[in-house]
Design a protein around this motif. Structure first.
Motif, PDB file in Angstrom:
ATOM      1  N   PHE B  13       1.856  25.601  33.497  1.00 40.77           N
ATOM      2  CA  PHE B  13       0.724  25.082  34.249  1.00 40.77           C
ATOM      3  C   PHE B  13       1.254  24.167  35.336  1.00 40.77           C
ATOM      4  N   LYS B  30      10.241  20.522  27.237  1.00 36.16           N
ATOM      5  CA  LYS B  30       8.914  20.431  27.841  1.00 36.16           C
ATOM      6  C   LYS B  30       8.720  19.073  28.515  1.00 36.16           C
ATOM      7  N   THR B  40       3.449  21.541  33.372  1.00 32.50           N
ATOM      8  CA  THR B  40       3.342  21.521  31.920  1.00 32.50           C
ATOM      9  C   THR B  40       3.736  22.882  31.357  1.00 32.50           C
ATOM     10  N   LEU B  61       0.851  21.939  15.827  1.00 32.64           N
ATOM     11  CA  LEU B  61       0.037  20.753  16.065  1.00 32.64           C
ATOM     12  C   LEU B  61      -0.763  20.936  17.349  1.00 32.64           C
ATOM     13  N   SER B  62      -1.714  20.040  17.543  1.00 29.20           N
ATOM     14  CA  SER B  62      -2.523  20.083  18.755  1.00 29.20           C
ATOM     15  C   SER B  62      -1.623  19.926  19.982  1.00 29.20           C
ATOM     16  N   GLY B  63      -1.823  20.776  20.969  1.00 30.83           N
ATOM     17  CA  GLY B  63      -1.013  20.695  22.183  1.00 30.83           C
ATOM     18  C   GLY B  63       0.262  21.514  22.114  1.00 30.83           C
ATOM     19  N   SER B  64       0.480  22.221  21.019  1.00 28.30           N
ATOM     20  CA  SER B  64       1.733  22.961  20.885  1.00 28.30           C
ATOM     21  C   SER B  64       1.685  24.303  21.613  1.00 28.30           C
ATOM     22  N   GLY B  65       0.503  24.684  22.134  1.00 33.51           N
ATOM     23  CA  GLY B  65       0.447  25.892  22.944  1.00 33.51           C
ATOM     24  C   GLY B  65      -0.226  27.082  22.288  1.00 33.51           C
ATOM     25  N   LYS B  66      -0.875  26.856  21.158  1.00 35.30           N
ATOM     26  CA  LYS B  66      -1.506  27.961  20.431  1.00 35.30           C
ATOM     27  C   LYS B  66      -2.602  28.637  21.247  1.00 35.30           C
ATOM     28  N   SER B  67      -3.504  27.802  21.769  1.00 40.29           N
ATOM     29  CA  SER B  67      -4.625  28.378  22.525  1.00 40.29           C
ATOM     30  C   SER B  67      -4.124  29.105  23.762  1.00 40.29           C
ATOM     31  N   THR B  68      -3.138  28.530  24.409  1.00 44.98           N
ATOM     32  CA  THR B  68      -2.573  29.170  25.585  1.00 44.98           C
ATOM     33  C   THR B  68      -1.983  30.520  25.202  1.00 44.98           C
TER      34      THR B  68
END
Ligand SMILES: Nc1ncnc2c1ncn2[C@@H]1O[C@H](COP(=O)(O)OP(=O)(O)O)[C@@H](O)[C@H]1O
Ligand SMILES: [Mg+2]
Lengths: 282, 398
Positions: B13, B30, B40, B61-68
């Motif tokens: 990003f 990162k 990012t 964990l949250s922010g680890s890139g799963k949704s992406t």
């Protein structure tokens, strides 16, 4: 020292540009002058004004009753308000004002909603349009009345045009805002199932933005109404002209009567659009 | 055959993605890349396959890139680099029309906050994916109702989403995804917004559906318990990278690094570990070759009070105790079968810890782990307790 610099010919330039626009686009302006103007005049003066007032009052009252969810408030207000206008001999003026407001509002919606949609899809367009919209709303109306007359001569068309410049921005702005506010997850949902951009717009974005867009339209209608007095300066007939005439003669009484007429019309139209918005949103 | 093949897939990003990719390849983290370029790293060179019919969990964990990552799989997010092959078609380079076709026919998505259209009824929501394909109204309605019945919402078709509880809303989300009859379901934290009790029910139901319909499911979660419950395989993500891929057991028993180990630390092991993980190599004597004397000798060497007896093919015959063996030697009995005891507590390789715990309470001898009648290992009480306590697990299997 400053006196040595000759006056910049700004006024002349603007005049030239205006002339040029008038001649170049006369193929647009002429039909509006020659056909649209008389059409609006006939509609108000010959057709609407010819319907007996009590029939109009009755229809408005019945519509008000149903639109407000079978409550009597708005219906009763409409009956009393409209009767008062008729009683004061302002009925024909009311018809002219009503037609001016509705014509300007419809055109504003037809132009404003698509522009708002385009604006919501493009950051560039948004950053170009935002200052233009600010400009349209803050520039004193008197400034553009003069070229407006040059293009459309006097009467209803320049009145509608002046109202458009002032009243279209809220519809554009709120259409843009409404679409941008649609939750991202819903946009993703519609895309993830393979919607085309058009399907996404019609099946998701517009329904979700409907309330906001309707709020914009409501504002547009109200702003059109606020322009009727100014529009009467360039010959638009109606209640505004009565206010203007009273102003010129320092006739406080008639000015007040015509002013009250505008307020009554404003309240009725405002409540109607608000109720319509509420109903559709459910 | 894998249905999805992801290769070297990255998402940056920001304004200078190519520069960031270069730095990634040089091994910068990162955090470094954010500092150096302001970009990012969403996903960092992910490579994995998903098999047909598998429940593939992506956890982190949250922010680890799963949704992406999951959005790269249906290209809701444009990849910066790499490829996503679905049935051997590369999604990353596909044109818009082809992409829409894949989204309509091959995969559907279920969202964390359900993603339902509030102005549409349950039925109208469910039919959405079919409607936009221009399917005949009657036929699409029928399919949507079938999907709703599958998730137990047949009676709610005329309601609006706001009239339903969270669990029911997500069932609508699931029904909408199933109505298209896709090959792959993408589920981004689909159950994370639900309260724990309902969540468990939904997990069970999903497994149930999966068993019946044999869909490939890619399931995102930040909850290890959930991952272990439903995943056939789990990919663990950290800072955009996949740090380990494996079965739940592999992840628990062999964490690839400290990060995974930390993640795994507080998991309730009794639910996931099985007999196979905690058994050890059995000491045995052979019914054909050995007599009481050898048995007694073995037990003395190993400090045991009993020993299992097998035949040459390692088929479990029973066990003898030290007391019986010593009596038999005194009385000159030569054959083990005369003192053989048969009340053997046995379990299978995949018996869960909780069950083993119950069995081992009531028995004096170690529990035998048996596969097809053959003795594979034994479990002593100490190993069960140690495993439940989460300390080192002995996995050397004989
Ligand atoms: N649209 C975006 N623009 C910029 N950064 C983003 C965007 N979406 C996600 N990120 C960043 O990418 C990383 C991964 O985010 P995400 O995939 O949402 O993680 P997860 O789903 O595991 O919580 C985070 O650092 C997040 O801040
Ligand atoms: Mg997420």
């Amino acid at each position: 020292m400053l006196d040595n610099i000759p006056t910049l010919p700004v006024a002349e330039i603007v005049d030239t540009i205006t002339d040029w626009i008038e001649e170049t686009f006369s193929f647009i302006f002429d039909p509006i002058k020659d056909d649209f103007g008389p059409f609006l005049d006939d509609l108000s003066g010959d057709y609407l004004a010819a319907i007996p007032p009590w029939i109009v009052i009755l229809i408005v009252a019945v519509l008000a009753f149903f639109v407000s969810g079978k409550k009597f408030g708005l219906a009763i207000f409409s009956i009393i308000g409209l009767w008062f206008i008729q009683n004061q001999g302002q009925w024909e003026q009311l018809m002219y004002t009503f037609v001016l407001v509705i014509a300007a509002s419809i055109i504003a919606i037809i132009i404003g909603v698509p522009i708002g949609i385009l604006m919501s899809k493009s950051k560039t367009l948004q950053s170009i349009l935002t200052p233009i919209l600010d400009f349209m709303q803050t520039m004193p109306a008197f400034v553009y009345l003069i070229p407006t007359v040059a293009f459309f001569s006097i009467g209803m068309p320049p009145g509608v045009f002046a109202a458009l410049i002032f009243a279209t921005p809220p519809t554009i702005r709120l259409t843009n805002l409404g679409i941008r506010q649609v939750p991202n997850e819903l946009i993703e949902a519609s895309e993830a199932f393979g919607s085309t951009p058009m399907q996404k717009l019609i099946k998701v974005e517009l329904p979700m933005a409907k309330k906001t867009i309707m709020a914009g339209i409501n504002q547009t209608v109200m702003l059109t109404l606020s322009m009727v007095v100014i529009a009467s300066m360039i010959g638009a007939p109606g209640l505004g002209r009565e206010v203007m005439r009273a102003l010129q003669r320092a006739d406080v009484g008639s000015g007040f009567v015509a002013g009250i007429g505008i307020v009554i019309l404003a309240i009725i139209i405002d409540r109607f659009t608000q109720y319509l918005n509420k109903q559709k949103g459910e | 055959m894998p249905i999805i093949k992801v290769e070297n897939l990255s998402k940056i990003f920001g304004r200078k993605p190519q520069e960031a990719i270069g730095l990634l390849e040089e091994g910068y983290s990162k955090e470094d890349i954010l500092e150096k370029t302001g970009n990012t790293v969403g996903v960092n060179r992910a490579t994995f396959d998903v098999e047909e019919g598998e429940v593939f969990v992506i956890m982190g964990l949250s922010g680890s890139g799963k949704s992406t990552l999951v959005r790269l799989l249906n290209r809701l997010i444009e990849p910066t680099e790499g490829s996503v092959l679905i049935d051997d078609q590369d999604l990353a380079t596909m044109d818009k029309e082809g992409l829409r076709k894949v989204r309509r026919e091959k995969m559907s998505m279920v969202f964390q906050n359900f993603g339902l259209f509030p102005y549409r009824t349950v039925l109208e929501n469910t039919v959405y994916g079919l409607e936009i394909q221009g399917m005949d109204k009657e036929k699409s309605k029928e399919k949507a109702i079938q999907a709703l019945e599958l998730v137990g919402l047949g009676g709610y078709i005329e309601q609006y989403p706001s009239q339903l509880s969270g669990g029911m809303q997500q069932r609508v989300g699931l029904a909408r995804a199933l109505a298209n009859d896709p090959e792959v379901l993408l589920m981004d934290e689909a159950f994370s917004a639900l309260d724990p009790l309902i969540r468990k029910g939904m997990q069970d139901e999903l497994l149930d559906l999966q068993e019946r319909m044999q869909k490939t499911i890619i399931f995102i979660t930040h909850d290890l318990d959930e991952a272990l419950r439903i995943g056939d395989r789990i990919a663990l993500m950290k800072d955009g990278s996949i740090v380990q891929i494996g079965t739940p057991e592999e992840i628990l028993v062999n964490p690839a690094n400290d990060y995974v180990e930390k993640f795994v630390e507080d998991v309730d092991r009794s639910k996931v570990l099985t007999a196979e993980n905690i058994m050890k190599r059995p000491e045995t004597v052979s019914i054909e070759k050995h007599g009481p004397r050898v048995a007694l000798e073995r037990m003395r060497e190993e400090g045991l009070s009993s020993i299992y007896v097998t035949d040459k093919q390692r088929n479990l015959k029973g066990y003898v105790t030290a007391d019986d063996a010593s009596d038999a030697r005194k009385n000159d009995v030569k054959d083990l079968s005369q003192i053989l005891k048969n009340d053997v507590p046995t379990v299978n390789l995949d018996t869960s810890m909780t069950e083993i715990f119950d069995i081992i309470q009531d028995t004096a001898v170690p529990v035998a782990v048996v596969e097809d009648g053959k003795l594979r290992g034994v479990i002593v009480r100490g190993a069960v307790i140690a495993a439940l306590a989460g300390s080192e697990v002995n996995i050397d299997v004989g």
